[in-house]
Every structure is written in C-alpha cells, then in structure tokens.
Design a protein around this motif. Structure first.
Motif, PDB file in Angstrom:
ATOM      1  N   ASP A  45       0.735  -1.303   0.087  1.00 29.63           N
ATOM      2  CA  ASP A  45       0.026   0.062   0.017  1.00 29.63           C
ATOM      3  C   ASP A  45       0.809   1.151  -0.037  1.00 29.63           C
ATOM      4  O   ASP A  45       0.366   2.281   0.294  1.00 29.63           O
ATOM      5  N   GLY A  46       1.993   0.990  -0.235  1.00 34.14           N
ATOM      6  CA  GLY A  46       2.812   2.180  -0.522  1.00 34.14           C
ATOM      7  C   GLY A  46       3.589   2.981   0.388  1.00 34.14           C
ATOM      8  O   GLY A  46       4.312   4.009   0.296  1.00 34.14           O
ATOM      9  N   PHE A  47       3.905   2.354   1.555  1.00 28.65           N
ATOM     10  CA  PHE A  47       4.430   2.865   2.781  1.00 28.65           C
ATOM     11  C   PHE A  47       6.032   2.520   2.911  1.00 28.65           C
ATOM     12  O   PHE A  47       6.164   1.289   2.850  1.00 28.65           O
ATOM     13  N   GLY A  48       6.752   3.303   3.145  1.00 22.40           N
ATOM     14  CA  GLY A  48       8.343   2.899   3.504  1.00 22.40           C
ATOM     15  C   GLY A  48       8.456   2.583   4.932  1.00 22.40           C
ATOM     16  O   GLY A  48       9.443   1.979   5.136  1.00 22.40           O
ATOM     17  N   ALA A  49       7.675   3.154   5.786  1.00 21.32           N
ATOM     18  CA  ALA A  49       7.723   2.844   7.337  1.00 21.32           C
ATOM     19  C   ALA A  49       6.513   3.169   7.811  1.00 21.32           C
ATOM     20  O   ALA A  49       5.317   3.739   7.411  1.00 21.32           O
TER      21      ALA A  49
ATOM     22  N   VAL B 272      12.660  10.883  -0.055  1.00 22.24           N
ATOM     23  CA  VAL B 272      12.775  10.780  -1.591  1.00 22.24           C
ATOM     24  C   VAL B 272      11.596  11.240  -2.222  1.00 22.24           C
ATOM     25  O   VAL B 272      11.604  12.014  -3.408  1.00 22.24           O
ATOM     26  N   ARG B 273      10.273  11.422  -1.581  1.00 15.26           N
ATOM     27  CA  ARG B 273       9.258  12.217  -2.380  1.00 15.26           C
ATOM     28  C   ARG B 273       9.745  13.926  -2.383  1.00 15.26           C
ATOM     29  O   ARG B 273       9.531  14.417  -3.470  1.00 15.26           O
TER      30      ARG B 273
ATOM     31  N   LEU C 154       5.487   6.671   0.302  1.00  9.09           N
ATOM     32  CA  LEU C 154       6.247   6.997  -0.788  1.00  9.09           C
ATOM     33  C   LEU C 154       4.998   7.485  -2.187  1.00  9.09           C
ATOM     34  O   LEU C 154       5.264   8.359  -2.849  1.00  9.09           O
ATOM     35  N   TRP C 155       4.244   6.433  -2.233  1.00 12.76           N
ATOM     36  CA  TRP C 155       3.132   6.686  -3.446  1.00 12.76           C
ATOM     37  C   TRP C 155       1.860   6.101  -2.886  1.00 12.76           C
ATOM     38  O   TRP C 155       1.645   5.408  -2.254  1.00 12.76           O
TER      39      TRP C 155
ATOM     40  N   GLU D 157       1.954   7.254 -10.754  1.00 17.58           N
ATOM     41  CA  GLU D 157       2.165   8.564 -10.362  1.00 17.58           C
ATOM     42  C   GLU D 157       3.424   9.138 -11.035  1.00 17.58           C
ATOM     43  O   GLU D 157       3.577  10.401 -11.269  1.00 17.58           O
ATOM     44  N   LEU D 158       4.497   8.354 -11.310  1.00 21.21           N
ATOM     45  CA  LEU D 158       5.817   8.804 -11.616  1.00 21.21           C
ATOM     46  C   LEU D 158       5.780   8.485 -13.145  1.00 21.21           C
ATOM     47  O   LEU D 158       6.829   9.160 -13.784  1.00 21.21           O
ATOM     48  N   LEU D 159       4.937   8.175 -13.980  1.00 15.31           N
ATOM     49  CA  LEU D 159       5.009   7.868 -15.228  1.00 15.31           C
ATOM     50  C   LEU D 159       5.192   9.042 -16.108  1.00 15.31           C
ATOM     51  O   LEU D 159       5.353   8.829 -17.242  1.00 15.31           O
ATOM     52  N   ASP D 160       4.740  10.177 -15.773  1.00 15.18           N
ATOM     53  CA  ASP D 160       5.000  11.434 -16.335  1.00 15.18           C
ATOM     54  C   ASP D 160       6.288  11.723 -16.666  1.00 15.18           C
ATOM     55  O   ASP D 160       6.694  12.437 -17.748  1.00 15.18           O
TER      56      ASP D 160
END
Length: 214
Positions: free
Chosen positions: A15-19, A157-158, A184-185, A190-193
């Motif tokens: 689900d996108g969490f680093g911590a 990172v963001r 993180l996301w 989200e980063l594909l642009d």
C-alpha cells in the motif's frame, strides 16, 4: 560522465508505505515489521549481515550485491539517521548502525537543526540545513565523480522527486500492508509522466519497480 542521483533497493509495502507510524529507538520502522519488509534482501547470498553460508541467488541477490556499486555519497532524511525530533537533545546518538556504519562514503543528513559533522570508521556524517538541490550539490562534490544514492526515508525521496532531481529509482514492493505511516506513493503510476518503468516480479514475492528518466 554524468553523476546520477539513484534510489536503490528502497522497499515499500503493497500500500505504498516505506515505514509505519510511531518510530522509536527500539522500532526504527515504527509499526512496520522490517523482518517482513526486507525478507527479500535478507534471504540473499549477498546480504551483508549474513552470518551463515548459503542464501538465494538470482534477481534479488543481484540488487543486493549492486547496492554500493559506483556510489560515492549518500543523502538521507533525519529520521533514517535516528528517532529524534526537533533540536538535537545531545550529540551522543550517532545513528542506528554502531561504530561501523554500512555506507563507507560521506553521508548527508537532511535536517532543520544544525549539528557538527562526525566520522565513524570510514563514514563521515554531515548535517545539512538546505533545500534538496543544495544538498545534492554538496553530495556530488563529495562523491568525486561517482553517483549519489538517495537512501530515504519515503518523505525525503518524495522531496527529491518533487524537486525533479532523481535520475533512477529501484523500488521493491513487498507483499505486506502497513496501513499508515510514511508514504512513497499511492501508485507507482504517479511517476510515469517523468519516468519509464519496468516491473519485474521475483520468486521471493516482492515486485521490483525500475524507473529511469524519459
């Protein structure tokens, strides 16, 4: 040769969490279980903390083995360095890693509170009160032509992604859910642009996401 800013082996939950929330001295990743999150790397033959022979080969081992390749400096957020918040209460805390940190390069810690640099073994920690672009400039100079690794956490990172400073990312998505914490996301899309993306599943259960600039 261009010096890249690279995110390597950065692991997030499904689900996108680093911590997770509630980071403490005893729980560097808060409510998240690092044994579950990083099981893919810990099982490899190249895991640096391995105390017994064996370990897996293949894709996961390649990424673990490649972690330090051509890295001349690291940037990290303050909460990757330690659990303190606000002004430094003292200078006795010198990071999670003891007298032999695993970085073997200069490390630039992003913080709003000044602190003198110090050296442990072959790693010097510098504390940087600056914007991401300025911190990256300092790290690139210290890296002496090699690449700079952006070590995390997710918030840091963001910040560098939002400043359009990241050149490549390797994110390992672990098949666990955390539910809340440092995200993180919402989705890698989200980063594909700005980035191309290859998605490579591993037999260990993680899915490796490899991003490089368009």
């Amino acid at each position: 040769m261009e010096q890249l800013l690279r995110v390597q082996n950065f692991t997030v939950s499904r689900d996108g969490f680093g911590a997770g929330e509630h980071q403490s001295l005893e729980r560097p990743f808060g409510d998240a279980d690092p044994g579950e999150m990083f099981a893919w790397a810990g099982a490899t033959a190249s895991w640096p903390n391995r105390t017994d022979p064996g370990g897996s080969r293949g894709l996961d081992d390649y990424f673990t083995r490649d972690f330090a390749h051509n890295i001349g400096a690291e940037i990290m957020g303050r909460n990757k360095f330690g659990p303190q918040r606000g002004p430094w209460p003292d200078h006795d805390w010198r990071g999670w890693w003891g007298d032999e940190p695993p970085f073997h390069t200069p490390v630039f810690v992003m913080t709003h509170h000044e602190r003198p640099s110090f050296t442990l073994s072959d790693t010097t920690f510098h504390f940087v009160c600056a914007d991401p672009a300025t911190a990256l400039g300092m790290a690139r100079e210290a890296a002496r032509g090699k690449d700079v690794r952006l070590g995390g956490g997710a918030t840091t990172v963001r910040e560098f992604l939002d400043a359009d400073l990241v050149d490549t990312l390797h994110v390992a998505v672990s098949p666990v859910e955390i539910g809340s914490g440092a995200r993180l996301w919402d989705s890698p899309e989200e980063l594909l642009d700005r980035f191309h993306l290859d998605v490579v599943p591993s037999p260990s259960g993680v899915t490796h996401h490899l991003f490089w600039r368009r």
